[in-house]
Design a protein around this motif. Sequence first.
Motif, short mmCIF file in Angstrom:
data_model
loop_
_atom_site.label_atom_id
_atom_site.label_comp_id
_atom_site.label_asym_id
_atom_site.label_seq_id
_atom_site.Cartn_x
_atom_site.Cartn_y
_atom_site.Cartn_z
N ILE A 492 -1.94 71.11 -22.57
CA ILE A 492 -2.85 70.90 -23.45
C ILE A 492 -3.22 71.78 -23.77
N ILE A 493 -3.44 73.60 -23.48
CA ILE A 493 -3.07 74.60 -24.84
C ILE A 493 -2.30 74.88 -25.75
N LEU A 494 -1.00 74.16 -25.08
CA LEU A 494 0.57 74.05 -25.97
C LEU A 494 0.78 73.46 -26.46
N GLU A 495 -0.13 72.09 -25.94
CA GLU A 495 0.17 70.19 -26.58
C GLU A 495 1.79 69.93 -26.80
N VAL A 496 2.07 69.79 -25.23
CA VAL A 496 3.67 69.70 -24.79
C VAL A 496 3.05 68.37 -23.54
N ILE A 497 4.30 68.07 -23.77
CA ILE A 497 4.64 66.72 -22.98
C ILE A 497 6.18 66.38 -22.38
N PRO A 498 6.14 65.81 -21.30
CA PRO A 498 7.25 65.92 -20.72
C PRO A 498 8.42 65.60 -22.12
N ALA A 499 9.22 65.67 -22.73
CA ALA A 499 10.59 64.95 -22.97
C ALA A 499 10.78 63.66 -22.57
N GLU A 500 11.29 62.20 -23.24
CA GLU A 500 11.35 61.08 -23.40
C GLU A 500 12.99 61.55 -23.25
N HIS A 501 12.97 60.76 -22.43
CA HIS A 501 15.16 60.30 -22.22
C HIS A 501 14.95 58.93 -22.20
#
Length: 501
Positions: A492-501
Amino acid sequence: MTRRSVNGEGTGVNNTPQNGGHPGDTPVPKEDPDAPHGKVELKKKVTLLRGISIIIGTIIGAGIFISPKGILKNSGSVGMSLVVWIACGILSLFGALSYAELGTSIKKSGGHYTYILEAFGPQMAFIRLWADLIAIRPAGLAVISLAFGQYILEPIFMPCGVPEIAIKLATSIGITSVMYLNSMSTSWTNRIQIFLTFSKLLAIAIIIVPGLYMLFKGETKNFENAFEVSNIKLTGLPLAFYSGMYAYAGWFYLNFVTEEVENPEKTVPMAICISMAIVTSCYVLTNVAYYTVMSAEELLASQAVAVTFAEKTMGNFSVAVPIFVALSCFGSMNGCLFAFSRIFYVASREGHLPEVLSMIHVRRHTPLAAVIILYPMTVFQLFVGDIYSLLNFMSFLRWLFIGVAVLGLIYMRYTRPDMPRPFKVPLIIPAIFSFTCFFMVFLSLYSDPVNTGIGFAISLTGIPAYYIFIVFDRRPKWLQKGLDSFNRSVQIILEVIPAEH
């Protein structure tokens, strides 16, 4: 499927009468102009030119400007030192060609880690990753950053020495700026890398051109008796080769980012071959220029060869040399961090590191967590550790694992003969190169058994770490819950999500 933003609200066109909606419909919020377009993934933005700049920009650091005297000292003569520079360039090309085959047949980022994983399995790959994470990469980044701090401040403090605390503060600023750049934009990281690569090639041209001009005018006295047999030290030649191979190290960095290379089957081999030809030519011609202006004795006595050369040939312009060295170091920092972060990204994807490290920033499309993981360890080592000793511990591990990766190429030729290989090298090339790597490892054990032993012991701590963190997965519920909570918080802090493949 409707894509949703980080805060859970939908994205799309407002449902209004003007665009075909109906009165009373709930308006969908307008799309954020900074939101990503397309899949959240690492984009293929590394072109041929960017690939060349990554390789050249990381190989050519401060070494060629500061201290090429290690090779001269151990080879014993001017002629023999030039032979060593050429031979190391050819050997490095052999390694680079081997990696070109690996990079085009295994189209995953991660370099050494990925190739060892594919050939010899997860345990050996994890040991390599462990040594990288806890010591090799932070120490390597800290050392090149310290050189940046030293040389960026030198023109300000001339003729006095630069205070230690000022160097470390400037170094911290340099590391922070490189981390920020790599976190914010892959495109800008590559553009700045191209600019810095041209800057260092310009700096080398400023040395080569006047040196060759004087050579063609007849300044050849320093090349007389260049191969004087009585001066050649056969016992020192292995150490000279060791120094030379270290100076060329960096040809493997493009393989760390294979998944982001456009058309890797063609781009990777071409970028590697062009880069090695340019670097070898630059290194040999730069040394010829040095020897044209300085005698072997003067070169061995110099603390910074490029500065001494500039003072002899350019007068006041020599003040600019430290700036070029600093830019060269910054380019190495930038290229190294860009490549290192992809190792941690791939290792996380394989389950060898926390999941958050394989996540992508929703707008920037950069592996933000994988980029910044090195930051605290690098700064910590910068202020409290004896980084140069740590590098001595670890230098032999680099060649050990590169040798293992290239040995994996030979091994997979027999165990996986049907693997597609768009670029294939004769087996003699990886055989010669892996033998060279293992010879340098043996040389380290012979010449410095204490430091080598300590480095070996540090790497072996990866074996219990593998079983504790990877194999043994029966964690207490409270611990697993805490780890999951931490992972979500960082996400949440870094605003990252799993990469879409």
